[in-house]
Design a protein around this motif. Structure first.
Motif, PDB file in Angstrom:
ATOM      1  N   GLY A 183     -12.684  11.960 -60.664  1.00 59.93           N
ATOM      2  CA  GLY A 183     -12.406  12.738 -61.862  1.00 59.93           C
ATOM      3  C   GLY A 183     -13.681  13.238 -62.499  1.00 59.93           C
ATOM      4  N   ASN A 184     -13.520  13.946 -63.626  1.00 58.00           N
ATOM      5  CA  ASN A 184     -14.667  14.483 -64.352  1.00 58.00           C
ATOM      6  C   ASN A 184     -15.567  13.340 -64.794  1.00 58.00           C
ATOM      7  N   GLU A 185     -16.803  13.347 -64.329  1.00 56.21           N
ATOM      8  CA  GLU A 185     -17.704  12.219 -64.588  1.00 56.21           C
ATOM      9  C   GLU A 185     -18.043  12.025 -66.054  1.00 56.21           C
ATOM     10  N   ASN A 186     -17.800  13.037 -66.893  1.00 57.31           N
ATOM     11  CA  ASN A 186     -18.090  12.917 -68.323  1.00 57.31           C
ATOM     12  C   ASN A 186     -16.888  12.474 -69.157  1.00 57.31           C
ATOM     13  N   ASP A 187     -15.693  12.440 -68.553  1.00 56.36           N
ATOM     14  CA  ASP A 187     -14.494  12.021 -69.284  1.00 56.36           C
ATOM     15  C   ASP A 187     -14.437  10.502 -69.449  1.00 56.36           C
ATOM     16  N   LEU A 188     -13.657  10.086 -70.438  1.00 59.94           N
ATOM     17  CA  LEU A 188     -13.424   8.663 -70.678  1.00 59.94           C
ATOM     18  C   LEU A 188     -12.088   8.285 -70.033  1.00 59.94           C
ATOM     19  N   PRO A 189     -12.094   7.388 -69.036  1.00 63.11           N
ATOM     20  CA  PRO A 189     -10.838   7.049 -68.358  1.00 63.11           C
ATOM     21  C   PRO A 189      -9.912   6.201 -69.229  1.00 63.11           C
ATOM     22  N   SER A 190      -8.610   6.332 -68.977  1.00 64.20           N
ATOM     23  CA  SER A 190      -7.610   5.541 -69.696  1.00 64.20           C
ATOM     24  C   SER A 190      -7.470   4.165 -69.044  1.00 64.20           C
ATOM     25  N   LYS A 191      -6.775   3.277 -69.739  1.00 62.94           N
ATOM     26  CA  LYS A 191      -6.551   1.919 -69.225  1.00 62.94           C
ATOM     27  C   LYS A 191      -5.794   1.940 -67.905  1.00 62.94           C
ATOM     28  N   ASP A 192      -4.786   2.823 -67.792  1.00 64.27           N
ATOM     29  CA  ASP A 192      -3.993   2.883 -66.563  1.00 64.27           C
ATOM     30  C   ASP A 192      -4.793   3.457 -65.391  1.00 64.27           C
ATOM     31  N   GLU A 193      -5.690   4.406 -65.689  1.00 59.98           N
ATOM     32  CA  GLU A 193      -6.569   4.909 -64.634  1.00 59.98           C
ATOM     33  C   GLU A 193      -7.453   3.786 -64.093  1.00 59.98           C
ATOM     34  N   ILE A 194      -7.950   2.958 -64.985  1.00 65.45           N
ATOM     35  CA  ILE A 194      -8.808   1.841 -64.562  1.00 65.45           C
ATOM     36  C   ILE A 194      -7.993   0.841 -63.752  1.00 65.45           C
ATOM     37  N   ALA A 195      -6.786   0.536 -64.186  1.00 68.84           N
ATOM     38  CA  ALA A 195      -5.929  -0.397 -63.435  1.00 68.84           C
ATOM     39  C   ALA A 195      -5.640   0.151 -62.036  1.00 68.84           C
ATOM     40  N   ASP A 196      -5.305   1.438 -61.948  1.00 69.61           N
ATOM     41  CA  ASP A 196      -5.060   2.061 -60.640  1.00 69.61           C
ATOM     42  C   ASP A 196      -6.313   2.010 -59.774  1.00 69.61           C
ATOM     43  N   TYR A 197      -7.446   2.301 -60.390  1.00 70.34           N
ATOM     44  CA  TYR A 197      -8.720   2.284 -59.667  1.00 70.34           C
ATOM     45  C   TYR A 197      -9.007   0.891 -59.105  1.00 70.34           C
ATOM     46  N   PHE A 198      -8.788  -0.144 -59.912  1.00 71.02           N
ATOM     47  CA  PHE A 198      -9.026  -1.513 -59.436  1.00 71.02           C
ATOM     48  C   PHE A 198      -8.118  -1.859 -58.256  1.00 71.02           C
ATOM     49  N   GLU A 199      -6.837  -1.470 -58.357  1.00 72.51           N
ATOM     50  CA  GLU A 199      -5.904  -1.719 -57.243  1.00 72.51           C
ATOM     51  C   GLU A 199      -6.368  -1.005 -55.977  1.00 72.51           C
ATOM     52  N   ASN A 200      -6.737   0.265 -56.117  1.00 71.49           N
ATOM     53  CA  ASN A 200      -7.206   1.036 -54.962  1.00 71.49           C
ATOM     54  C   ASN A 200      -8.505   0.481 -54.406  1.00 71.49           C
ATOM     55  N   TYR A 201      -9.375   0.036 -55.292  1.00 73.31           N
ATOM     56  CA  TYR A 201     -10.662  -0.535 -54.878  1.00 73.31           C
ATOM     57  C   TYR A 201     -10.434  -1.775 -54.007  1.00 73.31           C
ATOM     58  N   ALA A 202      -9.565  -2.659 -54.466  1.00 74.81           N
ATOM     59  CA  ALA A 202      -9.286  -3.896 -53.719  1.00 74.81           C
ATOM     60  C   ALA A 202      -8.747  -3.577 -52.323  1.00 74.81           C
ATOM     61  N   LYS A 203      -7.870  -2.554 -52.233  1.00 71.35           N
ATOM     62  CA  LYS A 203      -7.318  -2.160 -50.928  1.00 71.35           C
ATOM     63  C   LYS A 203      -8.363  -1.492 -50.058  1.00 71.35           C
ATOM     64  N   GLN A 204      -9.102  -0.555 -50.655  1.00 69.67           N
ATOM     65  CA  GLN A 204     -10.110   0.194 -49.906  1.00 69.67           C
ATOM     66  C   GLN A 204     -11.188  -0.729 -49.346  1.00 69.67           C
ATOM     67  N   MET A 205     -11.610  -1.697 -50.131  1.00 70.31           N
ATOM     68  CA  MET A 205     -12.665  -2.618 -49.712  1.00 70.31           C
ATOM     69  C   MET A 205     -12.112  -3.786 -48.890  1.00 70.31           C
ATOM     70  N   LYS A 206     -10.776  -3.845 -48.758  1.00 68.96           N
ATOM     71  CA  LYS A 206     -10.111  -4.910 -47.998  1.00 68.96           C
ATOM     72  C   LYS A 206     -10.567  -6.303 -48.452  1.00 68.96           C
ATOM     73  N   LEU A 207     -10.532  -6.493 -49.774  1.00 65.41           N
ATOM     74  CA  LEU A 207     -10.967  -7.766 -50.349  1.00 65.41           C
ATOM     75  C   LEU A 207      -9.876  -8.823 -50.189  1.00 65.41           C
ATOM     76  N   SER A 208     -10.296 -10.037 -49.949  1.00 66.40           N
ATOM     77  CA  SER A 208      -9.374 -11.157 -49.788  1.00 66.40           C
ATOM     78  C   SER A 208      -8.995 -11.682 -51.180  1.00 66.40           C
ATOM     79  N   ILE A 209      -7.760 -11.381 -51.612  1.00 66.40           N
ATOM     80  CA  ILE A 209      -7.306 -11.719 -52.965  1.00 66.40           C
ATOM     81  C   ILE A 209      -5.971 -12.448 -52.890  1.00 66.40           C
ATOM     82  N   LYS A 210      -5.861 -13.529 -53.655  1.00 67.98           N
ATOM     83  CA  LYS A 210      -4.590 -14.260 -53.787  1.00 67.98           C
ATOM     84  C   LYS A 210      -4.129 -14.103 -55.235  1.00 67.98           C
ATOM     85  N   LEU A 211      -3.004 -13.400 -55.418  1.00 65.68           N
ATOM     86  CA  LEU A 211      -2.439 -13.174 -56.752  1.00 65.68           C
ATOM     87  C   LEU A 211      -1.412 -14.256 -57.087  1.00 65.68           C
TER      88      LEU A 211
END
Length: 197
Positions: free
Chosen positions: A65-93
């Protein structure tokens, strides 16, 4: 037996996982939530980060997204979910830890799913898990709506009239700004170094 057990799958836990994965050490990230980013989704509706997107990414994956914008809480939550999948991190929820102890250089984490053993622990739970509400709040009238920032979602929870926002941190300032945009509300914002919203 893990080399490292990371407690918390928020931004600090995910970043630790990124580097641990590259280290060759065995590790597991555990979190009591049912999904990565869940704690962000539960926060107030209008929450936006105070730093622009260009500074909010985790190692190895910028926030889109626009690097100067302020992201919303849901954007950050989505980003964290995608990050965990993309990086294939070992996570137990859905894994909460009730007790952590150490014996003979081994840590024992008592969880709702049994005992986990690790040689090292990274505590990445964050500092705001328990609301800080001053004791005098209990003596206020039952007719006064009292909400901690962790309970606040939006203005519809409040009565018409005057609202006092206590605390000058990010949440207090952002909630006060939101409330002042409503013509039905009079907002008194108290900055306090002792009590926080």
């Amino acid at each position: 037996m893990y080399d490292v057990l990371v407690i918390g799958a928020g931004q600090a836990g995910l970043a630790a996982g990124y580097y641990l994965q590259r280290s060759g050490l065995t590790f597991l990230i555990v979190d009591a939530a049912s999904s990565v980013g869940e704690s962000w989704r539960k926060r107030y509706d209008s929450l936006r980060l105070f730093t622009p997107r260009m500074y909010d990414g985790l190692p190895g994956m910028p926030l889109s997204g626009n690097e100067n914008d302020l992201p919303s809480k849901d954007e950050i939550a989505d980003y964290f979910e995608n990050y965990a999948k993309q990086m294939k991190l070992s996570i137990k929820l859905n894994c909460s830890i009730s007790r952590l102890s150490k014996q003979d250089e081994v840590y024992y984490a008592e969880t709702n799913d049994g005992i986990m053993e690790a040689r090292n622990i990274i505590v990445a739970t964050g500092p705001f898990q328990t609301p800080n509400v001053p004791p005098f709040a209990k003596s206020l009238s039952k007719n006064i709506v009292q909400l901690h920032s962790s309970e606040y979602q939006n203005i519809s929870q409040l009565l018409l009239g005057t609202t006092v926002v206590v605390g000058g941190g990010n949440s207090g300032a952002q909630i006060a700004a939101e409330l002042t945009s409503d013509d039905q509300q009079t907002v008194i914002h108290i900055h306090s170094s002792r009590y926080y919203l």
